[in-house]
Design an enzyme around this catalytic site. Structure first.
Site, PDB file in Angstrom:
ATOM      1  N   ASP A 102       0.850  -1.190   0.000  1.00 48.93           N
ATOM      2  CA  ASP A 102       0.000   0.000   0.000  1.00 48.93           C
ATOM      3  C   ASP A 102       0.886   1.241   0.000  1.00 48.93           C
ATOM      4  OD1 ASP A 102      -2.570   1.306   0.219  1.00 48.93           O
ATOM      5  OD2 ASP A 102      -1.960   1.831   2.243  1.00 48.93           O
ATOM      6  N   ASP A 156      -5.280  -3.929   5.921  1.00 48.82           N
ATOM      7  CA  ASP A 156      -5.857  -3.674   7.239  1.00 48.82           C
ATOM      8  C   ASP A 156      -7.366  -3.484   7.228  1.00 48.82           C
ATOM      9  OD1 ASP A 156      -5.994  -1.225   6.003  1.00 48.82           O
ATOM     10  OD2 ASP A 156      -4.271  -0.408   7.070  1.00 48.82           O
ATOM     11  N   MET A 158     -11.399  24.110  10.717  1.00 53.60           N
ATOM     12  CA  MET A 158     -10.402  25.172  10.617  1.00 53.60           C
ATOM     13  C   MET A 158      -9.681  25.305  11.956  1.00 53.60           C
ATOM     14  SD  MET A 158     -12.119  28.339   8.485  1.00 53.60           S
ATOM     15  CE  MET A 158     -13.244  28.724   9.828  1.00 53.60           C
ATOM     16  N   SER A 159      -8.512  25.926  11.930  1.00 52.41           N
ATOM     17  CA  SER A 159      -7.797  26.322  13.134  1.00 52.41           C
ATOM     18  C   SER A 159      -7.174  27.675  12.843  1.00 52.41           C
ATOM     19  CB  SER A 159      -6.720  25.291  13.500  1.00 52.41           C
ATOM     20  OG  SER A 159      -5.749  25.200  12.461  1.00 52.41           O
ATOM     21  N   LYS A 180      -6.725  28.878   8.926  1.00 53.45           N
ATOM     22  CA  LYS A 180      -6.323  27.930   7.879  1.00 53.45           C
ATOM     23  C   LYS A 180      -7.192  26.686   8.014  1.00 53.45           C
ATOM     24  CE  LYS A 180      -2.501  25.807  10.499  1.00 53.45           C
ATOM     25  NZ  LYS A 180      -3.065  24.483  10.763  1.00 53.45           N
ATOM     26  N   PHE A 209      -8.228  23.111  15.945  1.00 52.93           N
ATOM     27  CA  PHE A 209      -9.067  22.519  14.890  1.00 52.93           C
ATOM     28  C   PHE A 209     -10.227  21.765  15.535  1.00 52.93           C
ATOM     29  CE2 PHE A 209     -10.310  18.894  12.326  1.00 52.93           C
ATOM     30  CZ  PHE A 209     -10.474  19.451  11.068  1.00 52.93           C
ATOM     31  N   GLN A 263     -16.318  20.439  13.629  1.00 53.34           N
ATOM     32  CA  GLN A 263     -17.426  21.257  13.127  1.00 53.34           C
ATOM     33  C   GLN A 263     -16.932  22.363  12.185  1.00 53.34           C
ATOM     34  OE1 GLN A 263     -17.005  20.442  16.305  1.00 53.34           O
ATOM     35  NE2 GLN A 263     -18.885  19.392  16.982  1.00 53.34           N
TER      36      GLN A 263
END
Length: 687
Positions: free
Chosen positions: A314, A523, A388-389, A400, A382, A385
């Site tokens: 993977d 996995d 963003m942070s 951002k 962050f 909901q």
């Protein structure tokens, strides 16, 4: 993290119980499983009876010589048992160490489904099926369960290989959480859905302790070969029973020691060395898998790992780092790149995620932007909901986040969204990277590109595999352009893009139809069909139950790159078996020159020319060969347990190396060993 400890090859704590097991394995029922050693066991019984009969005056045979032969034949069987018992003991000890090192986490059990109800902190091991727990930002999910309240961002990279966090919430299709994953933001109320003692690690430990190693096809084939050689020599010696075989002393008189000599001859000529170590090599192979924190549910899988032709890997977490890293600042029209980097770094200073730290590092590296006085800065973490942070510094409000979330933020504030930025976002997405939009107030500054980084050294590892004749294939859900770029950078031989479960299964079947052995790691539930089809199927411990049931190996570290190490361990086991088989057959050649002249020189004087070692007497020659035959097993036990040093060489080079080291060594070592034992017996007056 590797939880097992590496045990010394001859750990006294293992040696004592192994010695007890070695004596327990002297029973004929235990020896019958190994035809070569069963013949040695039968010879030990026969010579013992003959020796005791001589002591009682019932048989006319040299009692001391016959009993000495019998004693060393018993030692031969005992040393072979010790090799197997030590290998089994190491596996049991590793399972015990694994049980003692199981990670325990605390769980916040709630009195009811209400998040604000009474909380009691208990061990995860104390949880019961149906218990309700609160999991907050930074907490580890204690056991598998179902979300009944809340919404949160969860890091499931160890399970799915997907670097981006996922949203888990109640009342939808994404309510399941898996033990061992980490909640990154907000909170969840989870109902536990597994029973005590049914954790996957508990089942694996029980499987190891209760398992009975099955012989692999190659091992069965080698056992048949060794059995055939044993039968040939057994028939040859049986035809000599009617003849009176004498061992001449210095005076030229003969002593009737025919049966003891014939048994000694048989034991020295059959491949007792590899016969005594064969089982230990197989058990040690599974033990080395456990040292790597890999539990093989099938012995055949360990051996198949050594014969793998194709590796399916993977992309995320295996070939790439898994955690996205900031790779570029792409400013909006009219914005300076340094201004974008400065704002992105400020918004990321409190972000402890790998992505946030990488933004800080990139700005520092690119523009030498370093720590600064932030005063009354207020950081916004962050959340699932807002997606963003950011940070509020004085009159500046820097944010951002995901493009659509930031677009709504700008629109709600009455700001303007640059039309050209959509093209930048689309370009980043087409490259398989993640666009992160940065705004200062309502002014859009540009995009930070986050991308998976190819692991350092992985290209060299793939080159080693290629030199061994193994083809590497990268599997990814990315589009073909992104997959091709990463495949070229990583140095894999081929890739499968936009891979669906049926595509993986079809690819494995195609390779197998061409006569190739295929290894794969997986996995998720969608990996289960392909894992069930693969010859070597490594499931992650943190993966879904379907994946673990479909695989024939489980990696307790859930490290997708472990597949490469598993192949190396499998090849090491095959190399060890080949090396010791070569040594065993080669050292029989030297024993011919010791025991055949001693046994038959009186009957066939011409055979005296074969006594090139100049041994003291026929009885000393025979006893020296039998003693060497026994103690060489002891000296080879560490090699059988540790394995020969693995080298990424082609089959032809490995064959030449085996013949040079173990073939030539197998011829020369017995000459020196038997001669030294003969000199020692002579010095002690036992010759």
């Amino acid at each position: 993290m590797n939880t097992t400890r590496t045990l010394p090859l001859l750990d006294p704590a293992l040696l004592r119980p192994a010695l007890k097991d070695a004596f327990r394995k002297l029973s004929p029922w235990a020896q019958w499983k190994n035809p070569v050693m069963f013949v040695v066991w039968a010879g030990s019984v026969l010579t013992s009876l003959l020796g005791f009969a001589a002591l009682a005056g019932v048989a006319d045979a040299p009692a001391g010589f016959t009993l000495a032969i019998a004693a060393w034949l018993w030692f031969t069987v005992l040393f072979a048992n010790l090799a197997e018992a030590l290998a089994e003991g190491r596996g049991r000890a590793q399972a015990a160490a694994l049980r003692g090192a199981r990670k325990n986490v605390s769980a916040k059990r709630l009195a009811s489904a209400d998040r604000l109800s009474t909380v009691s902190v208990i061990d995860a091991f104390s949880l019961q099926c149906g218990d309700i727990v609160l999991i907050e930002a930074g907490d580890i999910v204690p056991l598998d369960g179902e979300v009944i309240d809340g919404v949160a961002s969860v890091d499931e990279s160890a399970i799915t290989g997907e670097s981006a966090p996922v949203i888990r919430e109640s009342g939808g299709d994404f309510t399941a959480v898996t033990g061992g994953t980490r909640v990154l933001s907000d909170w969840l109320v989870v109902r536990i859905t597994v029973k005590p003692g049914e954790a996957f690690l508990d089942r694996m430990i029980a499987m190891v302790e209760g398992a009975r190693r099955q012989k692999t096809p190659n091992e069965i084939a080698l056992t048949i070969l060794l059995t055939a050689l044993t039968l040939v020599f057994l028939l040859a010696c049986t035809t000599l029973l009617p003849f009176s075989i004498y061992s001449a002393d210095a005076a030229g008189s003969g002593s009737p020691v025919g049966i003891a000599v014939l048994v000694a001859l048989l034991v020295c000529l059959i491949p007792t060395t590899i016969g005594g170590l064969l089982s230990a090599i197989g058990v040690a192979g599974m033990s080395r898998m456990m040292q790597a924190n890999v539990i093989a549910t099938s012995g055949r899988a360990v051996e198949a790992a050594g014969d793998v032709d194709v590796l399916l890997l993977d992309k995320t977490g295996t070939i790439t780092l898994g955690n996205r890293q900031a790779s570029a600042f792409l400013p909006a029209q009219g914005v300076d790149e340094r201004e974008l980097a400065d704002a992105a770094q400020l918004a990321s200073l409190s972000d402890e995620t790998p992505e946030g730290r990488s933004i800080v590092v990139l700005a520092k590296t690119r523009f030498d932007l370093r720590g600064r006085a932030l005063g009354d800065a207020h950081f916004l973490p962050f959340t699932a909901q807002t997606r963003m942070s950011g940070v509020d510094i004085g009159s500046r409000h820097i944010r951002k986040g995901a493009a659509d979330a930031v677009r709504r933020h700008v629109a709600d504030g009455g700001g303007q969204w640059p039309a050209a930025l959509d093209g930048t976002i689309d370009d980043v997405a087409r490259r398989g990277a993640t666009p992160l939009v940065v705004v200062d107030g309502l002014r859009v500054l540009g995009v930070v590109e986050l991308k998976d980084i190819v692991k350092g050294g992985i290209k060299e590892r793939f080159a080693e595999l290629r030199a061994m004749g193994i083809k590497t294939v990268m599997i990814t859900g990315d589009n073909r352009l992104t997959a091709a770029a990463i495949a070229a950078e990583a140095g894999v031989d081929d890739f499968l893009a936009e891979a669906r479960p049926e595509d993986k299964l079809a690819l494995i079947r195609r390779y197998q139809s061409e006569g190739k052995l295929v290894a794969m790691t997986g996995d998720g539930t969608n990996d289960a069909p392909a894992l069930a089809q693969a010859d070597v199927a490594v499931a992650m411990n943190t993966g879904t139950q379907a994946a673990k049931e479909a695989g024939n190996m489980v990696d307790l570290d859930s490290n997708p790159t472990k597949l490469i190490e598993i192949v190396e361990i499998g090849k090491q086991m095959l190399m060890t078996r080949g090396a010791l088989t070569t040594f065993s057959l080669a050292n029989d050649v030297a024993k011919y020159f010791a025991i055949i002249p001693a046994a038959f020189a009186v009957t066939y004087p011409q055979l005296g020319r074969l006594d090139i070692m100049g041994l003291t007497s026929p009885s000393s020659a025979i006893l020296s060969a039998v003693i060497f035959n026994a103690i060489v097993i002891v000296f080879l036990i560490p090699l059988a347990l540790k394995g020969v040093r693995y080298r990424a060489l082609g089959a032809a080079r490995l064959l030449r190396r085996n013949l040079l080291i173990y073939g030539l060594g197998g011829i020369l070592v017995p000459f020196a060993g038997i001669k030294l034992i003969d000199l020692a017996l002579n010095a002690l007056g036992w010759a």
